[in-house]
Write an enzyme that holds these catalytic residues in place. Sequence first.
Site, PDB file in Angstrom:
ATOM      1  N   GLY A  64       6.002  87.590  68.534  1.00  0.00           N
ATOM      2  CA  GLY A  64       7.328  87.655  69.131  1.00  0.00           C
ATOM      3  C   GLY A  64       7.510  86.608  70.204  1.00  0.00           C
ATOM      4  O   GLY A  64       6.547  86.068  70.748  1.00  0.00           O
ATOM      5  N   ASN A  65       8.769  86.333  70.510  1.00  0.00           N
ATOM      6  CA  ASN A  65       9.104  85.333  71.519  1.00  0.00           C
ATOM      7  C   ASN A  65      10.216  85.904  72.385  1.00  0.00           C
ATOM      8  O   ASN A  65      11.310  86.179  71.898  1.00  0.00           O
ATOM      9  CB  ASN A  65       9.548  84.042  70.827  1.00  0.00           C
ATOM     10  CG  ASN A  65       9.751  82.915  71.811  1.00  0.00           C
ATOM     11  OD1 ASN A  65       9.275  82.983  72.947  1.00  0.00           O
ATOM     12  ND2 ASN A  65      10.467  81.886  71.393  1.00  0.00           N
ATOM     13  N   GLY A  66       9.918  86.152  73.664  1.00  0.00           N
ATOM     14  CA  GLY A  66      10.899  86.774  74.545  1.00  0.00           C
ATOM     15  C   GLY A  66      11.374  85.845  75.638  1.00  0.00           C
ATOM     16  O   GLY A  66      11.081  84.644  75.643  1.00  0.00           O
TER      17      GLY A  66
ATOM     18  N   PHE B 130      10.526  85.763  78.712  1.00  0.00           N
ATOM     19  CA  PHE B 130       9.531  85.360  79.703  1.00  0.00           C
ATOM     20  C   PHE B 130       8.205  84.921  79.087  1.00  0.00           C
ATOM     21  O   PHE B 130       7.246  84.681  79.812  1.00  0.00           O
ATOM     22  CB  PHE B 130       9.304  86.501  80.691  1.00  0.00           C
ATOM     23  CG  PHE B 130      10.581  86.961  81.345  1.00  0.00           C
ATOM     24  CD1 PHE B 130      11.255  86.137  82.230  1.00  0.00           C
ATOM     25  CD2 PHE B 130      11.123  88.204  81.046  1.00  0.00           C
ATOM     26  CE1 PHE B 130      12.437  86.542  82.821  1.00  0.00           C
ATOM     27  CE2 PHE B 130      12.305  88.626  81.639  1.00  0.00           C
ATOM     28  CZ  PHE B 130      12.970  87.789  82.527  1.00  0.00           C
ATOM     29  N   GLY B 131       8.135  84.841  77.763  1.00  0.00           N
ATOM     30  CA  GLY B 131       6.892  84.403  77.146  1.00  0.00           C
ATOM     31  C   GLY B 131       6.798  84.808  75.696  1.00  0.00           C
ATOM     32  O   GLY B 131       7.803  85.139  75.057  1.00  0.00           O
ATOM     33  N   GLU B 132       5.572  84.789  75.184  1.00  0.00           N
ATOM     34  CA  GLU B 132       5.323  85.098  73.776  1.00  0.00           C
ATOM     35  C   GLU B 132       4.276  86.197  73.663  1.00  0.00           C
ATOM     36  O   GLU B 132       3.498  86.426  74.586  1.00  0.00           O
ATOM     37  CB  GLU B 132       4.825  83.852  73.040  1.00  0.00           C
ATOM     38  CG  GLU B 132       5.821  82.701  73.045  1.00  0.00           C
ATOM     39  CD  GLU B 132       5.246  81.445  72.429  1.00  0.00           C
ATOM     40  OE1 GLU B 132       6.052  80.595  72.011  1.00  0.00           O
ATOM     41  OE2 GLU B 132       3.997  81.305  72.365  1.00  0.00           O
TER      42      GLU B 132
ATOM     43  N   LYS C 163      -0.249  88.669  75.545  1.00  0.00           N
ATOM     44  CA  LYS C 163       1.079  88.284  76.044  1.00  0.00           C
ATOM     45  C   LYS C 163       0.894  87.057  76.931  1.00  0.00           C
ATOM     46  O   LYS C 163       0.152  87.102  77.911  1.00  0.00           O
ATOM     47  CB  LYS C 163       1.719  89.434  76.824  1.00  0.00           C
ATOM     48  CG  LYS C 163       3.129  89.107  77.333  1.00  0.00           C
ATOM     49  CD  LYS C 163       3.687  90.238  78.177  1.00  0.00           C
ATOM     50  CE  LYS C 163       4.226  91.370  77.340  1.00  0.00           C
ATOM     51  NZ  LYS C 163       5.584  91.114  76.817  1.00  0.00           N
TER      52      LYS C 163
ATOM     53  N   ASP D 178      11.247  99.376  83.161  1.00  0.00           N
ATOM     54  CA  ASP D 178      11.892  98.672  82.043  1.00  0.00           C
ATOM     55  C   ASP D 178      11.644  99.432  80.741  1.00  0.00           C
ATOM     56  O   ASP D 178      11.184  98.877  79.747  1.00  0.00           O
ATOM     57  CB  ASP D 178      11.359  97.240  81.943  1.00  0.00           C
ATOM     58  CG  ASP D 178      12.217  96.366  81.032  1.00  0.00           C
ATOM     59  OD1 ASP D 178      13.322  96.805  80.652  1.00  0.00           O
ATOM     60  OD2 ASP D 178      11.772  95.255  80.687  1.00  0.00           O
TER      61      ASP D 178
END
EC number: 2.7.10.2
Length: 537
Positions: free
Chosen positions: A278-280, A282-284, A299, A390
């Site tokens: 995944g790619n978000g 704030f990072g991967e 992460k 979160d």
Amino acid sequence: MGCVQCKDKEAAKLTEERDGSLNQSSGYRYGTDPTPQHYPSFGVTSIPNYNNFHAAGGQGLTVFGGVNSSSHTGTLRTRGGTGVTLFVALYDYEARTEDDLSFHKGEKFQILNSSEGDWWEARSLTTGETGYIPSNYVAPVDSIQAEEWYFGKLGRKDAERQLLSFGNPRGTFLIRESETTKGAYSLSIRDWDDMKGDHVKHYKIRKLDNGGYYITTRAQFETLQQLVQHYSERAAGLCCRLVVPCHKGMPRLTDLSVKTKDVWEIPRESLQLIKRLGNGQFGEVWMGTWNGNTKVAIKTLKPGTMSPESFLEEAQIMKKLKHDKLVQLYAVVSEEPIYIVTEYMNKGSLLDFLKDGEGRALKLPNLVDMAAQVAAGMAYIERMNYIHRDLRSANILVGNGLICKIADFGLARLIEDNEYTARQGAKFPIKWTAPEAALYGRFTIKSDVWSFGILLTELVTKGRVPYPGMNNREVLEQVERGYRMPCPQDCPISLHELMIHCWKKDPEERPTFEYLQGFLEDYFTATEPQYQPGENL
């Protein structure tokens, strides 16, 4: 861990009990793993011989609660004539480092040192080699912990989850510690009938004063093994006879190795990034390996996302949180780019699972059970005086058998991106955030409860974005005026009422996660007795 920045006073808030249980344990339902071992700490010179312990009645009882079929098969005689308890491997294990031993199920060990908690120094009687072994992979020879059907400290709901797993026939069973009666056990059996379909029945196994066991006083047994043998041959008043022990999954290890138990800042070179998951913002997130042999999730955070010093302080606390409904933090690389190494969950995030994966076909009972698992993990966080900040389906990970675990707890507080820290910026999850947290930064466990209510809508709508058709500013304004999302299509009224309770304006009026866990676990069984009386017993 060797980091001077750690907040001792914050870390002290956490209870460092090895099985993850707590002093204020009312409502506690889950241990850190399904088969925790509670063996005493002993050194090489003073190992008590449990296999030769005798009660007044003359039976070969072990202090672990079982009765030995032989008082000698589990004992190694030393030159001084004293006995040393032998342990037997319950599973295969592949060594991860040069310090630990590979072994096969059935292999026997002499324990040399158990002072390291989850990792014991042992000598294999098969190979003669000495090294560390994970303590939850072994049990005393001839004890009930060594039986295929014994699951130890397993909650009722988790017992049902395991028994109802695909492929288990009617008559699949397990024995576990009773949650309600100290010293007693519970027999849980998978059953089937025309009305309920597949379901689980629970029977209480009581202990006699002289050490025996019974479900009914008319059929008493010296050992649990004899009780199992009896009901394997005939139902004798149970829903059906015992056919096959429930399959045990591999126990969870809370550390990568004995060395990373305390020193868990690891070199970046020990990690291999294999597949990007995944790619978000704030990072991967990657699937990778540690030491070339242990599958992990990694992460990777974009430089500048958070201060390495602040991250280390928070990670010191996060590492101590150990629960089977929380994704376990294994290790970190604290220099930028920061790497966070955790256990790997093969089905990905709950959000993707619901929208594009197997979750699209799930019915309400499965969805409610997944919610109950999240509530169980959050109830643990609640007891530990921690806050997630979160909580949403994107931060819940899914494994085999619809197992759900909470990820990324505590990290949101550390993010330094202006589009996030403004709380109303483009990157901030407004639609999941309680109004007092979004407007005034008042994050508490009660703001997590609000977020859990939003997560419930994600579950029943299979990943739909909350407040459809509204932007963040509109959501904030409308919620402040008292607007709450209506009942989603095909959602039971009682479940929507639970959401509304989570969205009370006054945080103190929102339910606890302990309450939410109990409500959801019993959602479909509230009218049934917890234990079956048995027929004609």
